[in-house]
Design a protein around this motif. Structure first.
Motif, PDB file in Angstrom:
ATOM      1  N   THR B  76       2.499   8.273  -1.544  1.00  0.00           N
ATOM      2  CA  THR B  76       1.923   7.113  -0.866  1.00  0.00           C
ATOM      3  C   THR B  76       0.508   7.417  -0.394  1.00  0.00           C
ATOM      4  N   GLN B 112       4.872   0.279  -0.402  1.00  0.00           N
ATOM      5  CA  GLN B 112       6.253   0.756  -0.376  1.00  0.00           C
ATOM      6  C   GLN B 112       7.062  -0.012   0.668  1.00  0.00           C
ATOM      7  N   ASP B 190       3.932   1.070  -5.320  1.00  0.00           N
ATOM      8  CA  ASP B 190       4.556   2.205  -4.651  1.00  0.00           C
ATOM      9  C   ASP B 190       6.065   1.960  -4.559  1.00  0.00           C
ATOM     10  N   GLU B 191       6.800   2.592  -5.419  1.00  0.00           N
ATOM     11  CA  GLU B 191       8.257   2.405  -5.503  1.00  0.00           C
ATOM     12  C   GLU B 191       8.647   0.927  -5.425  1.00  0.00           C
TER      13      GLU B 191
HETATM   14 MG   LIG Z   1       5.877   6.921  -0.272  1.00  0.00          MG
END
Ligand SMILES: [Mg+2]
Ligand SMILES: Nc1ncnc2c1ncn2[C@@H]1O[C@H](COP(=O)(O)OP(=O)(O)OP(=O)(O)O)[C@@H](O)[C@H]1O
Lengths: 259, 284
Positions: B76, B112, B190-191
């Motif tokens: 991140t 995220q 992010d994910e």
């Molecule tokens: Mg992360």
């Protein structure tokens, strides 16, 4: 769900009605000069406020209250924003905020009452000044607690400074701003009454004090009753506004609790 | 769940916060995204904490690159440096040879913490509109962009709801739709598919490949899921930890177009996911 709402409504309106009825019957034959029968008070209430002094005193008081509160709200939010966002302003105002934070807002009322001179302008000014601080402090706190994540989103999507202030910070801080406004409204109400009792011959506060000083107890009680009714109505108006502006917040809180 | 064919990318205002660097010429070999010896240290003095020490990799235009690595390695942090949210402590990240020093106009980032990255006071549609306001688009285009982005993530029916009325996976899709409506040239996520069900996850992975094809978008995705990384990526950057470094960049040579069933059952797919997995499993 519906039944609970109805039950709450019945309790909410039933209790004051019961209390009034109790007052009515218990005071009906009263000869105590300080506690005249409610009937007498209501007659005076109608005679005094509903027609005679409605425009000269009731509207005057309400006008001062709303004007002072509106000024406090706008200036408080604006100064709060400046304090949170502009470093030189922060250096100036922060010590003041730290000082005021420990003092209950109502305890500041005497300062502003001593500022009260004569004339409507001075009264509105003192209402506005006294009511300014709770909103200002709440605004500063509200902006400082806006999450970094939201500000990161605003930066990544390159929102303009104006958009960041009006479309991100202001709505995000709004729940806290509203709790500040609520306190400001109470303070404004108290200062409104106090300003009339001390520096005026007009207004609900002045009339009520005058009645007390000239032993017209029924008139005094009628004044107190009116102040109570006004306070009640003003609070209801405020709650309605809050429910409208913060519906997203109330909804999300309810959702979070249910989860 | 499929994106309607949308008009080509609009020319965007390129007056960015990026420093103009005359010494770096844009040539055919300049990668779209260039991360060179990037380092990131949080804090300073005694309490300083080096998360990334020396990270180097590139992403070419139109490529899909996945980043995998253990939790807490600094993925991140890396993305926030690329998005211009954190300044690099040393080294640099650049787009088309220009050093990133603030959020680049051609980039969108899907965070995220999707549930903390949506505005709770705005409906889904207004969340999508907010980043577009300053582009001053004609009303019809604004609507078309939001409609097609919401359709792409399968949320056309939810446009009048508030984010907090939606499930976690739906919120994540709103965050993705917001990025799509922005029509970035470089999309960083992010994910992004972490909390959606398996079927939606496959759909979103294919959506990702589709927008790359339709818009020639450059896409960088952080993921925990190694299968997902191999399925999506042209290359997988495998990070090792403390401080973060590139263990290896794995070239994924699976045929295009990829398909959830046939691609995943190829022997090559199994070989490449084993390669990535063994890199991560190996004690650092
Ligand atoms: Mg992360
Ligand atoms: N703003 C910050 N200030 C100080 N330290 C930070 C900050 N943000 C992250 N860190 C630290 O940097 C390290 C890497 O965090 P990061 O969020 O980048 O990891 P990650 O690879 O994204 O993890 P995950 O896979 O769990 O999302 C962690 O040790 C974290 O505590």
């Amino acid at each position: 769900m519906r039944n609970v709402a109805i039950r709450n409504w019945v309790i909410g309106t039933g209790t004051p009605v019961l209390l009034l009825a109790a007052w009515w019957f218990l005071s009906a034959n009263s000869t105590d000069p300080f506690f005249p029968p409610l009937e007498t008070i209501l007659i005076r209430f109608q005679e005094l406020w509903l027609f005679d002094h409605f425009q000269s005193d009731v509207l005057l008081s309400l006008g001062n209250l709303f004007l002072g509160f509106a000024i406090a709200a706008v200036v408080g939010v604006a100064v709060g924003f400046a304090t949170a966002l502009v470093p030189p302003v922060r250096w100036m105002i922060d010590p003041l905020i730290h000082f005021l934070r420990g003092i209950p807002p109502v305890a500041l009322v005497p300062i502003f009452i001593s500022l009260i001179g004569f004339g409507t302008q001075m009264r509105v000014t003192s209402i506005a000044l006294a009511a300014l601080f709770p909103t200002m402090i709440a605004t500063v706190d509200g902006i400082r607690s806006v999450s970094n994540d939201l500000m990161d989103v605003a930066r990544v999507y390159r929102l303009s400074r104006k958009e960041r202030v009006f479309n991100v910070l202001l709505p995000a801080a709004m729940p806290q701003i509203f709790s500040g406004l609520q306190v400001s409204l109470q303070v404004a109400f108290i200062v409104m009454i106090a300003s009339e009792m001390l520096g005026s011959s007009q207004g609900i506060g002045a009339m009520t004090l005058l009645a007390q000083q000239s032993f017209m107890t029924a008139d005094m009680w009628a004044g107190i009753l009116l102040l109570g009714v006004i306070g009640f109505l003003v609070n209801i108006l405020f709650s309605l506004l809050k429910r409208k502006v913060l519906s997203w917040y109330i909804g999300s809180r309810r959702m979070a609790r249910a989860a | 769940m499929s994106a309607r064919p949308a008009p080509p990318l609009p020319l965007r205002n390129r007056k960015s916060t990026m420093a103009q660097q005359p010494e770096t010429r844009i040539s055919a070999t300049t990668p779209r995204l260039d991360v060179a010896h990037l380092a990131k240290t949080y804090g300073s003095g005694e309490k300083s904490h080096t998360v990334i020490e020396d990270l180097t990799f590139t992403v070419d235009a139109g490529e899909v690159v996945c980043i995998v690595g253990p939790s807490g390695v600094g993925k991140t942090t890396l993305l926030k440096c690329l998005a211009g949210l954190h300044p690099a402590s040393s080294g640099r990240a650049a787009i088309d040879g220009r050093t990133i020093s603030g959020p680049p106009p051609e980039m969108a980032l899907v965070f995220q913490d999707y549930n903390r990255s949506l505005m709770p006071w705005l409906t889904v549609r207004k969340n999508l509109v907010l980043p577009l306001r300053h582009l001053k688009l004609p009303a019809a285009e604004l609507k078309e962009r939001c409609d097609s982005a919401l359709a792409a993530v399968g949320l056309s029916h939810a446009d009048n709801q508030y984010p907090w009325q939606l499930s976690g996976g739906m919120q994540q899709r709103v965050a993705i739709a917001r990025a799509l409506a922005y029509r970035p040239e470089i999309l960083i996520m992010d994910e992004p598919f972490a909390s959606v069900d398996a079927q939606t996850r496959f759909d979103l992975e294919d959506l990702c490949l589709k927008i790359r094809k339709d818009f020639n978008m450059t896409i960088l995705v952080v993921t925990h899921d190694i299968d997902e990384a191999v399925y999506l990526a042209d290359r997988v950057v495998v990070l090792g930890s403390r401080p973060a470094r590139v263990l290896k960049v794995v070239d994924v040579d699976l045929p295009a177009p990829r398909d959830q069933i046939t691609t995943r059952s190829l022997p090559d797919f199994a070989r490449q996911r084993t390669e990535v997995l063994s890199l991560i499993k190996r004690p650092a």
